[in-house]
Design a protein around this motif. Sequence first.
Motif, PDB file in Angstrom:
ATOM      1  N   TYR A  83      -6.147  -1.615  14.141  1.00  0.00           N
ATOM      2  CA  TYR A  83      -5.562  -2.548  15.102  1.00  0.00           C
ATOM      3  C   TYR A  83      -4.101  -2.760  14.754  1.00  0.00           C
ATOM      4  CZ  TYR A  83      -6.257  -6.088  11.442  1.00  0.00           C
ATOM      5  OH  TYR A  83      -6.221  -6.789  10.266  1.00  0.00           O
ATOM      6  N   ARG A  84      -3.363  -3.292  15.701  1.00  0.00           N
ATOM      7  CA  ARG A  84      -1.945  -3.542  15.505  1.00  0.00           C
ATOM      8  C   ARG A  84      -1.730  -5.013  15.187  1.00  0.00           C
ATOM      9  NH1 ARG A  84       0.269   1.080  18.323  1.00  0.00           N
ATOM     10  NH2 ARG A  84      -0.161   2.658  16.785  1.00  0.00           N
ATOM     11  N   ASP A  85      -0.860  -5.247  14.226  1.00  0.00           N
ATOM     12  CA  ASP A  85      -0.457  -6.601  13.858  1.00  0.00           C
ATOM     13  C   ASP A  85       1.066  -6.584  13.843  1.00  0.00           C
ATOM     14  OD1 ASP A  85      -0.237  -9.188  12.975  1.00  0.00           O
ATOM     15  OD2 ASP A  85      -0.942  -8.778  10.939  1.00  0.00           O
ATOM     16  N   GLY A  86       1.648  -6.949  14.973  1.00  0.00           N
ATOM     17  CA  GLY A  86       3.099  -6.845  15.115  1.00  0.00           C
ATOM     18  C   GLY A  86       3.516  -5.389  15.078  1.00  0.00           C
ATOM     19  N   ASP A  87       4.413  -5.023  14.154  1.00  0.00           N
ATOM     20  CA  ASP A  87       4.882  -3.640  14.023  1.00  0.00           C
ATOM     21  C   ASP A  87       4.028  -2.813  13.075  1.00  0.00           C
ATOM     22  OD1 ASP A  87       6.932  -4.016  15.786  1.00  0.00           O
ATOM     23  OD2 ASP A  87       8.407  -4.488  14.245  1.00  0.00           O
ATOM     24  N   ARG A  88       3.038  -3.433  12.449  1.00  0.00           N
ATOM     25  CA  ARG A  88       2.183  -2.714  11.496  1.00  0.00           C
ATOM     26  C   ARG A  88       0.870  -2.306  12.151  1.00  0.00           C
ATOM     27  NH1 ARG A  88       1.130  -5.927   6.276  1.00  0.00           N
ATOM     28  NH2 ARG A  88       0.070  -7.147   7.841  1.00  0.00           N
ATOM     29  N   THR A  89       0.330  -1.196  11.677  1.00  0.00           N
ATOM     30  CA  THR A  89      -1.002  -0.761  12.064  1.00  0.00           C
ATOM     31  C   THR A  89      -1.893  -0.954  10.851  1.00  0.00           C
ATOM     32  OG1 THR A  89      -0.117   0.887  13.590  1.00  0.00           O
ATOM     33  CG2 THR A  89      -2.406   1.178  12.880  1.00  0.00           C
ATOM     34  N   ILE A  90      -2.962  -1.700  11.027  1.00  0.00           N
ATOM     35  CA  ILE A  90      -3.921  -1.956   9.956  1.00  0.00           C
ATOM     36  C   ILE A  90      -5.135  -1.069  10.206  1.00  0.00           C
ATOM     37  CG2 ILE A  90      -5.286  -3.698   8.748  1.00  0.00           C
ATOM     38  CD1 ILE A  90      -2.245  -4.326   8.840  1.00  0.00           C
ATOM     39  N   VAL A  91      -5.530  -0.286   9.206  1.00  0.00           N
ATOM     40  CA  VAL A  91      -6.692   0.588   9.320  1.00  0.00           C
ATOM     41  C   VAL A  91      -7.698   0.182   8.245  1.00  0.00           C
ATOM     42  CG1 VAL A  91      -7.543   2.969   9.385  1.00  0.00           C
ATOM     43  CG2 VAL A  91      -5.203   2.467  10.129  1.00  0.00           C
ATOM     44  N   LEU A  92      -8.917  -0.138   8.676  1.00  0.00           N
ATOM     45  CA  LEU A  92      -9.986  -0.549   7.767  1.00  0.00           C
ATOM     46  C   LEU A  92     -10.934   0.637   7.583  1.00  0.00           C
ATOM     47  CD1 LEU A  92     -10.701  -3.946   9.565  1.00  0.00           C
ATOM     48  CD2 LEU A  92      -9.132  -3.522   7.667  1.00  0.00           C
ATOM     49  N   VAL A  93     -11.065   1.090   6.341  1.00  0.00           N
ATOM     50  CA  VAL A  93     -11.867   2.292   6.075  1.00  0.00           C
ATOM     51  C   VAL A  93     -12.848   2.029   4.939  1.00  0.00           C
ATOM     52  CG1 VAL A  93     -10.029   3.862   6.834  1.00  0.00           C
ATOM     53  CG2 VAL A  93     -10.216   3.279   4.437  1.00  0.00           C
ATOM     54  N   PRO A  94     -13.970   2.768   4.946  1.00  0.00           N
ATOM     55  CA  PRO A  94     -14.893   2.682   3.800  1.00  0.00           C
ATOM     56  C   PRO A  94     -14.225   3.276   2.555  1.00  0.00           C
ATOM     57  CG  PRO A  94     -15.955   3.721   5.704  1.00  0.00           C
ATOM     58  CD  PRO A  94     -14.487   3.614   6.010  1.00  0.00           C
ATOM     59  N   ALA A  95     -14.483   2.696   1.409  1.00  0.00           N
ATOM     60  CA  ALA A  95     -13.858   3.150   0.159  1.00  0.00           C
ATOM     61  C   ALA A  95     -14.314   4.552  -0.251  1.00  0.00           C
ATOM     62  CB  ALA A  95     -14.161   2.156  -0.955  1.00  0.00           C
ATOM     63  N   HIS A  96     -15.480   4.986   0.224  1.00  0.00           N
ATOM     64  CA  HIS A  96     -16.029   6.272  -0.221  1.00  0.00           C
ATOM     65  C   HIS A  96     -15.412   7.491   0.454  1.00  0.00           C
ATOM     66  CE1 HIS A  96     -18.323   7.049   3.447  1.00  0.00           C
ATOM     67  NE2 HIS A  96     -18.622   5.751   3.446  1.00  0.00           N
ATOM     68  N   LEU A  97     -14.543   7.313   1.424  1.00  0.00           N
ATOM     69  CA  LEU A  97     -13.941   8.466   2.103  1.00  0.00           C
ATOM     70  C   LEU A  97     -13.065   9.249   1.134  1.00  0.00           C
ATOM     71  CD1 LEU A  97     -12.748   7.147   5.594  1.00  0.00           C
ATOM     72  CD2 LEU A  97     -14.836   8.390   5.038  1.00  0.00           C
ATOM     73  N   THR A  98     -13.074  10.554   1.293  1.00  0.00           N
ATOM     74  CA  THR A  98     -12.167  11.387   0.502  1.00  0.00           C
ATOM     75  C   THR A  98     -10.756  11.203   1.055  1.00  0.00           C
ATOM     76  OG1 THR A  98     -12.322  13.315   1.953  1.00  0.00           O
ATOM     77  CG2 THR A  98     -14.001  13.124   0.192  1.00  0.00           C
ATOM     78  N   PRO A  99      -9.747  11.527   0.270  1.00  0.00           N
ATOM     79  CA  PRO A  99      -8.370  11.403   0.782  1.00  0.00           C
ATOM     80  C   PRO A  99      -8.145  12.203   2.068  1.00  0.00           C
ATOM     81  CG  PRO A  99      -8.333  11.680  -1.590  1.00  0.00           C
ATOM     82  CD  PRO A  99      -9.760  11.880  -1.141  1.00  0.00           C
ATOM     83  N   GLU A 100      -8.759  13.378   2.150  1.00  0.00           N
ATOM     84  CA  GLU A 100      -8.608  14.201   3.349  1.00  0.00           C
ATOM     85  C   GLU A 100      -9.271  13.528   4.554  1.00  0.00           C
ATOM     86  OE1 GLU A 100      -9.983  18.532   5.078  1.00  0.00           O
ATOM     87  OE2 GLU A 100      -9.737  18.306   2.905  1.00  0.00           O
ATOM     88  N   GLN A 101     -10.503  13.015   4.386  1.00  0.00           N
ATOM     89  CA  GLN A 101     -11.185  12.315   5.473  1.00  0.00           C
ATOM     90  C   GLN A 101     -10.373  11.099   5.918  1.00  0.00           C
ATOM     91  OE1 GLN A 101     -14.853  11.626   3.279  1.00  0.00           O
ATOM     92  NE2 GLN A 101     -16.006  12.890   4.741  1.00  0.00           N
ATOM     93  N   GLU A 102      -9.849  10.392   4.944  1.00  0.00           N
ATOM     94  CA  GLU A 102      -9.065   9.201   5.254  1.00  0.00           C
ATOM     95  C   GLU A 102      -7.833   9.571   6.077  1.00  0.00           C
ATOM     96  OE1 GLU A 102      -6.391   6.570   2.514  1.00  0.00           O
ATOM     97  OE2 GLU A 102      -8.498   5.961   2.270  1.00  0.00           O
TER      98      GLU A 102
END
Length: 163
Positions: free
Chosen positions: A19-38
């Motif tokens: 979601y967007r919060d002003g000029d920032r984009t906040i992304v909520l992800v599960p901690a178990h994702l690999t860096p590539e998946q993320e």
Amino acid sequence: MGEVEIRRSARRRRTIQAYRDGDRTIVLVPAHLTPEQEREEVARLVARLDARAERSPRSDAALMARALELSERYLDGRARPTSVRWVTNQSMRWGSCTASTGTIRISHRVRDMPDYVVDHVVLHELAHLVEANHSRRFWALLEGYPHAVKAEGFLEGVSWQQR
């Protein structure tokens, strides 16, 4: 659009949200994702948010232009705001109006709602420039808007869901 902040959560198992919060984009992800998946998921969700923003350009300038159009159409041009802008500091209200200065502020939470809802919120605040209270005369100003009941129902549903 601006900075991307990634928030990892061990409690989050499957869903990924952005979601967007002003000029920032906040992304909520599960901690178990690999860096590539993320990276892939973040890129996909940011692109989706960008596409949505392009489909619905809702800048402060566009909001002001829309307000003037609504004033002409439904209030015979009697409401003449000095500014109409999106704000991120309203979590309890959809909009606010300072009649003495002609300033209207619309909550960023309304930005991605359907056009008829945005119009209803803007029109409500414009009516306060003509009638600064919620008297019968105030409500009479809004009677011409054909989607008022539907928009109120939408806002009520959103409010109920957020409780």
